[in-house]
Design an enzyme around this catalytic site. Sequence first.
Site, PDB file in Angstrom:
ATOM      1  N   TYR A   1      51.065  32.191  87.444  1.00 48.20           N
ATOM      2  CA  TYR A   1      50.115  31.365  86.692  1.00 48.20           C
ATOM      3  C   TYR A   1      49.286  30.513  87.659  1.00 48.20           C
ATOM      4  CZ  TYR A   1      48.517  27.977  83.143  1.00 48.20           C
ATOM      5  OH  TYR A   1      47.760  27.166  82.313  1.00 48.20           O
TER       6      TYR A   1
ATOM      7  N   LYS B   1      45.257  30.759  88.130  1.00 45.57           N
ATOM      8  CA  LYS B   1      44.368  29.613  87.880  1.00 45.57           C
ATOM      9  C   LYS B   1      43.666  29.175  89.171  1.00 45.57           C
ATOM     10  CE  LYS B   1      45.015  29.062  83.396  1.00 45.57           C
ATOM     11  NZ  LYS B   1      43.951  29.393  82.440  1.00 45.57           N
TER      12      LYS B   1
ATOM     13  N   GLY C   1      40.390  33.213  73.126  1.00 48.66           N
ATOM     14  CA  GLY C   1      41.687  32.582  72.838  1.00 48.66           C
ATOM     15  C   GLY C   1      41.544  31.414  71.883  1.00 48.66           C
ATOM     16  N   ALA C   2      40.966  31.711  70.687  1.00 47.36           N
ATOM     17  CA  ALA C   2      40.591  30.610  69.797  1.00 47.36           C
ATOM     18  C   ALA C   2      41.444  30.518  68.535  1.00 47.36           C
ATOM     19  CB  ALA C   2      39.121  30.752  69.407  1.00 47.36           C
ATOM     20  N   SER C   3      42.532  31.288  68.469  1.00 48.34           N
ATOM     21  CA  SER C   3      43.309  31.259  67.223  1.00 48.34           C
ATOM     22  C   SER C   3      44.095  29.963  67.058  1.00 48.34           C
ATOM     23  CB  SER C   3      44.273  32.455  67.177  1.00 48.34           C
ATOM     24  OG  SER C   3      45.180  32.401  68.266  1.00 48.34           O
TER      25      SER C   3
HETATM   26  P1  NAD Z   1      47.854  28.587  73.252  1.00 51.30           P
HETATM   27  O1  NAD Z   1      49.007  29.432  73.622  1.00 51.30           O
HETATM   28  O2  NAD Z   1      47.994  27.617  72.134  1.00 51.30           O
HETATM   29  O3  NAD Z   1      46.575  29.516  72.932  1.00 51.30           O
HETATM   30  C1  NAD Z   1      46.233  30.581  73.762  1.00 51.30           C
HETATM   31  C2  NAD Z   1      45.170  31.420  73.094  1.00 51.30           C
HETATM   32  O4  NAD Z   1      44.854  32.485  73.998  1.00 51.30           O
HETATM   33  C3  NAD Z   1      45.616  32.078  71.790  1.00 51.30           C
HETATM   34  O5  NAD Z   1      44.532  32.057  70.878  1.00 51.30           O
HETATM   35  C4  NAD Z   1      45.912  33.522  72.198  1.00 51.30           C
HETATM   36  O6  NAD Z   1      45.672  34.454  71.149  1.00 51.30           O
HETATM   37  C5  NAD Z   1      44.880  33.715  73.285  1.00 51.30           C
HETATM   38  N1  NAD Z   1      45.192  34.802  74.197  1.00 51.30           N
HETATM   39  C6  NAD Z   1      46.289  34.963  74.983  1.00 51.30           C
HETATM   40  N2  NAD Z   1      46.185  36.110  75.676  1.00 51.30           N
HETATM   41  C7  NAD Z   1      44.999  36.672  75.337  1.00 51.30           C
HETATM   42  C8  NAD Z   1      44.320  37.852  75.707  1.00 51.30           C
HETATM   43  N3  NAD Z   1      44.835  38.713  76.597  1.00 51.30           N
HETATM   44  N4  NAD Z   1      43.134  38.112  75.124  1.00 51.30           N
HETATM   45  C9  NAD Z   1      42.599  37.272  74.224  1.00 51.30           C
HETATM   46  N5  NAD Z   1      43.176  36.124  73.847  1.00 51.30           N
HETATM   47  C10 NAD Z   1      44.363  35.848  74.398  1.00 51.30           C
HETATM   48  O7  NAD Z   1      47.432  27.874  74.606  1.00 51.30           O
HETATM   49  P2  NAD Z   1      46.521  26.597  74.949  1.00 51.30           P
HETATM   50  O8  NAD Z   1      47.430  25.536  75.410  1.00 51.30           O
HETATM   51  O9  NAD Z   1      45.540  26.318  73.874  1.00 51.30           O
HETATM   52  O10 NAD Z   1      45.812  27.187  76.249  1.00 51.30           O
HETATM   53  C11 NAD Z   1      44.432  27.477  76.341  1.00 51.30           C
HETATM   54  C12 NAD Z   1      44.048  27.528  77.809  1.00 51.30           C
HETATM   55  O11 NAD Z   1      44.334  26.262  78.417  1.00 51.30           O
HETATM   56  C13 NAD Z   1      44.813  28.576  78.621  1.00 51.30           C
HETATM   57  O12 NAD Z   1      43.952  29.203  79.541  1.00 51.30           O
HETATM   58  C14 NAD Z   1      45.850  27.744  79.363  1.00 51.30           C
HETATM   59  O13 NAD Z   1      46.256  28.341  80.573  1.00 51.30           O
HETATM   60  C15 NAD Z   1      45.056  26.465  79.608  1.00 51.30           C
HETATM   61  N6  NAD Z   1      45.927  25.328  79.915  1.00 51.30           N
HETATM   62  C16 NAD Z   1      46.787  24.847  78.967  1.00 51.30           C
HETATM   63  C17 NAD Z   1      47.630  23.792  79.302  1.00 51.30           C
HETATM   64  C18 NAD Z   1      48.628  23.206  78.324  1.00 51.30           C
HETATM   65  O14 NAD Z   1      49.426  22.358  78.741  1.00 51.30           O
HETATM   66  N7  NAD Z   1      48.607  23.592  77.052  1.00 51.30           N
HETATM   67  C19 NAD Z   1      47.604  23.263  80.587  1.00 51.30           C
HETATM   68  C20 NAD Z   1      46.717  23.772  81.523  1.00 51.30           C
HETATM   69  C21 NAD Z   1      45.883  24.815  81.161  1.00 51.30           C
END
Ligand code: NAD
Length: 244
Positions: A154, A158, A10-12
Amino acid sequence: MHSNCIWITGASRGIGASTARKFAAQGWNMALTCLHSTDLLQALKQELEDQFHITCRTFTADMGDYAQVASCMEDILQTFGHVDVLVNNAGISRIGLFSDLSPGDWQTILQTNLTSVFNCCHQALPSMLREKSGRIINISSVWGCVGASCEAAYSAAKGGVNALTQALAKELAPSGIPVNAIACGAIDTDMNGGLSVQERTALEEEIPAGRFGLPWEVADLIWHLTQTPVYLTGQILRLDGGWI
Ligand code: NAD
């Protein structure tokens, strides 16, 4: 002496992209995945290879699908020969009443947030065990610790990641492979892009630090977790500005 290699799912964008930048700046080679955003991931690869002269492999693949993860791993091993650090970061969130949650949505959220962690760990571990080195860092959420209203699937996923982190840490401690999780609070990424200004302000008022966390702050903690003694394992570190 091999060069370090990190696999970030999930690095895009968001936390994953920030983490890629952090490790590339330290000269690490990397494998990056995303679900759909091939162009974004390609642009990131170009940026990191040009700026830091590292090798970056990219994959558009669903981490919730075991066969797709296995095929990524095959390519990663052919390219780099090993994975030093696996960051299970891919995730999605959906907000809505439990009664409106369809079995399909439940399945997708569990598959993407929890099964993906099983899939990637299961694929990365044989080579880590062979080399008797490696680290696993799972990106979790404070909702996995305390549960969130309107985010039942969710929170369950988690919570599963947190328990899996602790269980795997015990199983892998004899092999010297630490497994830890970062339970993020509200981090300023596109995942929270759907919040209205009012909702965002209300959240900021609830957070003792008075603001959302920033993706680079998560990346920074991930970096530090690759530098700690391997004796530090099975921890769920809350990065939430004192929120929960
Ligand atoms: P984001 O939506 O900006 O990025 C998510 C990334 O996951 C994207 O690159 C997307 O392509 C990738 N992705 C989604 N489904 C996928 C799949 N099935 N296979 C491969 N890649 C997949 O989100 P973020 O905020 O950067 O979140 C990253 C992590 O942090 C997640 O696990 C999220 O649950 C966790 N998180 C985020 C927050 C927040 O407030 N942003 C809070 C708690 C936890």
